[in-house]
Design a protein around this motif. Sequence first.
Motif, PDB file in Angstrom:
ATOM      1  N   ILE A 115      33.718  55.488  29.451  1.00  0.00           N
ATOM      2  CA  ILE A 115      33.741  54.521  30.342  1.00  0.00           C
ATOM      3  C   ILE A 115      31.956  53.704  30.856  1.00  0.00           C
ATOM      4  N   ILE A 116      31.945  52.304  31.217  1.00  0.00           N
ATOM      5  CA  ILE A 116      30.786  51.376  31.258  1.00  0.00           C
ATOM      6  C   ILE A 116      31.238  50.936  32.546  1.00  0.00           C
ATOM      7  N   LYS A 117      29.764  50.218  32.971  1.00  0.00           N
ATOM      8  CA  LYS A 117      29.538  50.271  33.886  1.00  0.00           C
ATOM      9  C   LYS A 117      28.193  48.980  33.240  1.00  0.00           C
ATOM     10  N   ASN A 118      28.835  47.270  34.169  1.00  0.00           N
ATOM     11  CA  ASN A 118      27.587  46.179  33.551  1.00  0.00           C
ATOM     12  C   ASN A 118      26.778  46.285  34.944  1.00  0.00           C
ATOM     13  N   GLU A 119      26.606  46.134  35.606  1.00  0.00           N
ATOM     14  CA  GLU A 119      26.455  45.750  37.236  1.00  0.00           C
ATOM     15  C   GLU A 119      27.885  45.636  37.941  1.00  0.00           C
ATOM     16  N   ALA A 120      28.286  44.672  37.959  1.00  0.00           N
ATOM     17  CA  ALA A 120      29.259  44.560  38.805  1.00  0.00           C
ATOM     18  C   ALA A 120      30.358  44.293  37.606  1.00  0.00           C
ATOM     19  N   LYS A 121      30.684  44.535  36.429  1.00  0.00           N
ATOM     20  CA  LYS A 121      31.841  44.873  35.412  1.00  0.00           C
ATOM     21  C   LYS A 121      31.704  45.664  35.196  1.00  0.00           C
ATOM     22  N   TYR A 122      32.483  46.175  34.783  1.00  0.00           N
ATOM     23  CA  TYR A 122      33.463  47.409  34.289  1.00  0.00           C
ATOM     24  C   TYR A 122      34.379  47.869  33.191  1.00  0.00           C
ATOM     25  N   ASN A 175      47.889  47.507  26.858  1.00  0.00           N
ATOM     26  CA  ASN A 175      47.768  49.023  25.423  1.00  0.00           C
ATOM     27  C   ASN A 175      48.165  48.203  23.842  1.00  0.00           C
ATOM     28  N   HIS A 176      47.348  49.428  22.985  1.00  0.00           N
ATOM     29  CA  HIS A 176      46.579  48.675  22.230  1.00  0.00           C
ATOM     30  C   HIS A 176      48.343  48.996  21.401  1.00  0.00           C
ATOM     31  N   ASP A 177      49.048  50.566  21.375  1.00  0.00           N
ATOM     32  CA  ASP A 177      50.257  51.467  21.159  1.00  0.00           C
ATOM     33  C   ASP A 177      50.856  50.321  21.382  1.00  0.00           C
ATOM     34  N   GLU A 178      51.724  49.729  22.729  1.00  0.00           N
ATOM     35  CA  GLU A 178      52.722  48.960  22.533  1.00  0.00           C
ATOM     36  C   GLU A 178      52.824  47.121  22.848  1.00  0.00           C
ATOM     37  N   LYS A 179      51.207  46.923  21.810  1.00  0.00           N
ATOM     38  CA  LYS A 179      50.999  45.164  22.604  1.00  0.00           C
ATOM     39  C   LYS A 179      51.575  44.583  23.332  1.00  0.00           C
ATOM     40  N   ALA A 180      51.096  44.796  24.538  1.00  0.00           N
ATOM     41  CA  ALA A 180      51.080  44.669  25.674  1.00  0.00           C
ATOM     42  C   ALA A 180      50.091  44.525  26.664  1.00  0.00           C
ATOM     43  N   MET A 181      49.619  43.101  27.558  1.00  0.00           N
ATOM     44  CA  MET A 181      48.676  43.644  28.041  1.00  0.00           C
ATOM     45  C   MET A 181      48.972  42.704  29.653  1.00  0.00           C
ATOM     46  N   LEU A 182      48.349  43.647  30.321  1.00  0.00           N
ATOM     47  CA  LEU A 182      48.938  43.724  32.058  1.00  0.00           C
ATOM     48  C   LEU A 182      47.568  42.520  33.043  1.00  0.00           C
ATOM     49  N   TYR A 183      47.431  41.255  33.595  1.00  0.00           N
ATOM     50  CA  TYR A 183      46.165  40.367  33.905  1.00  0.00           C
ATOM     51  C   TYR A 183      46.523  40.033  35.274  1.00  0.00           C
ATOM     52  N   LEU A 184      45.553  40.582  35.805  1.00  0.00           N
ATOM     53  CA  LEU A 184      46.070  40.346  37.603  1.00  0.00           C
ATOM     54  C   LEU A 184      44.473  40.359  38.084  1.00  0.00           C
ATOM     55  N   LYS A 185      44.466  39.807  39.439  1.00  0.00           N
ATOM     56  CA  LYS A 185      43.361  39.464  40.393  1.00  0.00           C
ATOM     57  C   LYS A 185      43.057  40.189  41.496  1.00  0.00           C
ATOM     58  N   GLN A 186      42.247  40.641  41.284  1.00  0.00           N
ATOM     59  CA  GLN A 186      41.978  42.286  42.467  1.00  0.00           C
ATOM     60  C   GLN A 186      40.741  42.562  42.744  1.00  0.00           C
ATOM     61  N   PRO A 187      40.213  43.002  43.848  1.00  0.00           N
ATOM     62  CA  PRO A 187      38.399  42.978  43.854  1.00  0.00           C
ATOM     63  C   PRO A 187      37.855  43.932  42.549  1.00  0.00           C
ATOM     64  N   VAL A 188      36.552  43.638  42.874  1.00  0.00           N
ATOM     65  CA  VAL A 188      36.335  45.395  41.896  1.00  0.00           C
ATOM     66  C   VAL A 188      36.284  46.614  42.334  1.00  0.00           C
ATOM     67  N   SER A 189      37.197  47.265  42.038  1.00  0.00           N
ATOM     68  CA  SER A 189      37.008  48.575  42.406  1.00  0.00           C
ATOM     69  C   SER A 189      35.780  49.796  42.125  1.00  0.00           C
ATOM     70  N   SER A 190      35.200  49.858  41.227  1.00  0.00           N
ATOM     71  CA  SER A 190      34.033  50.520  40.747  1.00  0.00           C
ATOM     72  C   SER A 190      35.062  51.790  40.186  1.00  0.00           C
ATOM     73  N   TYR A 191      36.021  51.430  39.609  1.00  0.00           N
ATOM     74  CA  TYR A 191      36.808  52.669  38.726  1.00  0.00           C
ATOM     75  C   TYR A 191      36.558  53.960  40.190  1.00  0.00           C
ATOM     76  N   ASN A 192      37.419  53.508  41.301  1.00  0.00           N
ATOM     77  CA  ASN A 192      37.410  54.543  42.604  1.00  0.00           C
ATOM     78  C   ASN A 192      37.671  55.829  41.910  1.00  0.00           C
ATOM     79  N   SER A 193      38.784  56.138  41.368  1.00  0.00           N
ATOM     80  CA  SER A 193      38.689  57.045  40.451  1.00  0.00           C
ATOM     81  C   SER A 193      37.628  58.498  40.565  1.00  0.00           C
TER      82      SER A 193
END
Length: 231
Positions: free
Chosen positions: A62-69, A89-107
């Motif tokens: 996990i890396i936080k660089n200011e407002a980037k995660y 997902n590199h195993d499935e060679k698939a990528m999900l692209y979406l727009k959403q507010p910065v979550s700060s990795y709330n989990s």
Amino acid sequence: MLLFLVSNISAQSKSNTENVKEIFEKVKNNYETKNFYSFNIKYQLFKSANATVVEEFYTGKIIKNEAKYYSKINNTEFIQIEDIHLKINHDEKAMLYLKQPVSSYNSLIELASFLKFFEQTNIELKQDTYVCELVSKNITVLPYSKVIVYIDAKTYCINKQVLFLLNQQNFEDDKGNIIASNPRLEIIFSPVNHNPISGEKFVLSKYVSLIDGNIKPSKHLKGYQIINTTL
């Protein structure tokens, strides 16, 4: 990567819950107020609550660089750059692209919000480490019967989580027989590095390109299927 909490009707348990909540709020504040941090994670799966032999092992970061995660679990990467969120997902060679507010990795930091899902709690201070044991309700939406969180009492960084899984999995015993058991997952965090992280991890063009108005995988990820939820 995931963390949880408690509540109970007894006076003592209520007190414990308040203590855990206070500690978890300090954990949240510790991570939120830092502009930079990074740490490595080890995941170890055991076949039962008391087993000592590791059945599965993988790593993460996990890396936080200011407002980037950025985070990685085994062969799956998660990147948040401004309002762009990528899951690769590199195993499935698939990528999900979406727009959403910065979550700060709330989990990682929004621990107190999970208290309602637990009915018992115990907290101890052992050698400068808070040990928070959280027991789920009899009927729960969580996939865990119990969670133990280890927190450094000086820095309020998370050192370790132990998750006792509700769903059984099949394992092979010493004689080669298949047995069903409730696994235990241990998640171990390395010491936190607060130095700024530079490099390509936070460069959007490493992952995607804009071609004729369409989002496409970058040359680095050529051949990957992309799911664009912004269309």
